[in-house]
Design an enzyme around this catalytic site. Structure first.
Site, PDB file in Angstrom:
ATOM      1  N   LEU A  63      44.377  20.097  59.628  1.00  0.00           N
ATOM      2  CA  LEU A  63      43.907  18.790  59.194  1.00  0.00           C
ATOM      3  C   LEU A  63      44.921  17.731  59.591  1.00  0.00           C
ATOM      4  CD1 LEU A  63      42.476  19.707  55.691  1.00  0.00           C
ATOM      5  CD2 LEU A  63      41.321  19.680  57.906  1.00  0.00           C
ATOM      6  N   ASP A 105      35.040  30.096  52.494  1.00  0.00           N
ATOM      7  CA  ASP A 105      36.387  29.633  52.178  1.00  0.00           C
ATOM      8  C   ASP A 105      36.740  29.869  50.718  1.00  0.00           C
ATOM      9  OD1 ASP A 105      38.839  27.736  52.191  1.00  0.00           O
ATOM     10  OD2 ASP A 105      38.113  27.684  54.253  1.00  0.00           O
TER      11      ASP A 105
END
Length: 493
Positions: free
Chosen positions: A191, A287
């Site tokens: 990210l 996830d």
């Protein structure tokens, strides 16, 4: 006890009944996840699959599947002892000047130890016993787990990604999942705010159009792995911190294709580069939230070299609805965070990240309240002090008479000490986990603070309730006659 490499830790776990070898052929496609998930939920051992189906390399999973094994990896016997690690980090983050001559003498060993722990460069490292380049590079030969039925491809999960920014004096170690894209390509899902992504962005600005060197280490020693997920001060490398915990300098070696330093005892090393504009669609993957995440474009990591130890071991994990391995890691590292937060906010009594909150999305903090509005100050401080709490969506503040790790206590405080309008803080447009699909915009969402403390004058105009407490003399008398009452299997209160 310290561990120089992953293998010595495996031996230690096995000798202490904390690791189980599985000789039965198990498929990395889904089967390993199902077995590991059942074992973790039963608080079982780490697992070494010695004969993964269609592969020759053993697979290690559930290594940090209990807080106890996290503590063992850091040379501690009990997770509570990890507070010593937190105290060390608190000192390194904000070292206090000596309060006098005796204090200065007392602090010398710690300063000296910190300064004497740079990594040690070695020749002929174990991680380069086998070298593969060119057409020999084939990531499909690694037993990479395909964790969930809806996952788009196998996923590298425990790789330490090593990068260096052009304006930085030290390397960055980060753990980012990597989707298998081809024989020599992975998608690097970092990210934009993470260290590796920041280093890459800085490099592109300084050297537009050039390839960015990246190395991924799989199966490093346990202390170095945990150093990558611990709030190490920006001025200190993860290698130096690992050496400090180990009491012995971390051994590193130069990568073959670039100047990056890698853990010399790693099981497997992937070397290569990220092109300036090569992106690929990543996901979906199951996830740690318990859901499949959205897809998005991330940089492609082209692998030019694979080096590994003889008889290498592939270290892997899965993520899913808690409890999973990251959640257990969070429970253990919770003890590391407590002294760090107390250093900045001494009024904090305890701090808890409930594993049901996906490791970091909810925090409960107990404080010694000293003035009106104190709870709001602490919640704002927690959100901003450590980058690990950037994605914490909910913070609950309670008084010191409430056990912040006991949901019965916390719910009681919320329902008896809170007015929903007065005691709720809402903050909009803050950084949020990209994987949090509940937020209105990817990567941007709101946060909620809940002040569940007793209210002081200025916070309320009403007379505050007095908690019901039994007379101590009566409790003492009942304790003394309890056995005579003949009430079996009842607790002494």
């Amino acid at each position: 006890m310290s561990f120089k490499d992953l293998r010595s830790f495996i031996d230690h776990l096995e000798a202490n009944g904390e690791l189980k070898r599985i000789s039965y052929p198990v498929d990395p496609h889904l089967e390993m996840t199902e077995i590991a998930d059942r074992v973790l939920r039963a608080k079982g051992p780490a697992l070494l699959f010695e004969n993964p189906k269609d592969h020759h390399m053993p697979v290690l999973v559930n290594l940090f599947g209990t807080p106890k094994r996290v503590a063992m990896a850091l040379g501690k016997d009990d997770p509570l002892a990890l507070r010593e690690v937190g105290e060390l980090l608190a000192f390194l983050k904000e070292p206090e000047p000596p309060r006098g001559f005796k204090d200065a003498i007392a602090k010398i060993p710690m300063f000296k130890q910190a300064l004497n722990m740079p990594p040690k460069t070695v020749r002929n490292p174990p991680c380069q016993q086998v070298i593969k380049t060119g057409d020999e590079v084939d990531l499909t030969q690694l037993p990479i787990q395909h964790c969930w039925p809806g996952d788009v491809a196998p996923l590298v999960t425990w790789g330490l990604t090593i990068t260096k920014g052009p304006r930085k004096s030290r390397q960055n170690l980060g753990i980012y999942r990597q989707q298998l894209l081809g024989k020599n390509k992975l998608i690097m899902r970092w990210l934009s705010h993470r260290g590796g992504a920041l280093d890459f962005a800085d490099f592109k600005q300084q050297f537009p159009g050039e390839r960015y060197p990246v190395v991924v280490a799989l199966g490093a020693d346990p202390v170095t792995i945990l150093g990558a997920v611990t709030p190490v001060p920006d001025s200190m490398s993860e290698y130096a911190f690992a050496g400090l915990l180990r009491g012995e300098r971390t051994e590193v070696c130069k990568a073959l294709s670039c100047d990056l330093e890698v853990p010399a005892t790693s099981e497997i090393i992937l070397e290569g580069y990220i092109g300036p504009e090569e992106l690929a669609e990543e996901g979906p993957y199951g996830d740690h939230t318990g859901y499949y995440n959205e897809t998005d474009k991330f940089p492609v990591f082209t692998v030019t070299h694979i080096t590994h130890r003889k008889d290498a071991i592939y270290h892997s994990t899965y993520t899913g609805r808690p409890p999973d391995e990251p959640a257990m890691l969070g429970v253990a590292l919770n003890e590391v965070f407590v002294p760090i937060l107390r250093k900045q906010y001494p009024e904090i009594v305890d701090f808890y990240l409930p594993p049901e909150g996906c490791s970091y999305r909810m925090a409960v903090i107990s404080i010694r309240k000293q003035y009106p509005g104190h709870a709001k100050r602490v919640m704002m401080g927690a959100w901003s002090f450590l980058r690990q709490f950037m994605y914490t969506k909910f913070i609950v503040i309670v008084d010191e008479d409430v056990n912040c790790r006991d949901w019965q206590d916390v719910i009681w405080a919320i329902t008896t000490r809170m007015d929903p309008k007065r005691d709720t803080v809402m903050i909009e447009n803050t950084p949020i986990d990209y994987l949090d699909f509940a937020s209105p915009v990817a990567g941007l969402g709101s946060k909620m603070g809940l002040d569940a403390t007793n209210k002081w004058e200025g916070e309320t105009n009403r007379e505050w309730g007095t908690p019901i407490v039994m007379d101590p003399k009566v409790k003492q008398k009942i304790d003394s006659i309890w056995d005579e009452l003949g009430i079996d299997d009842s607790p002494t209160l």
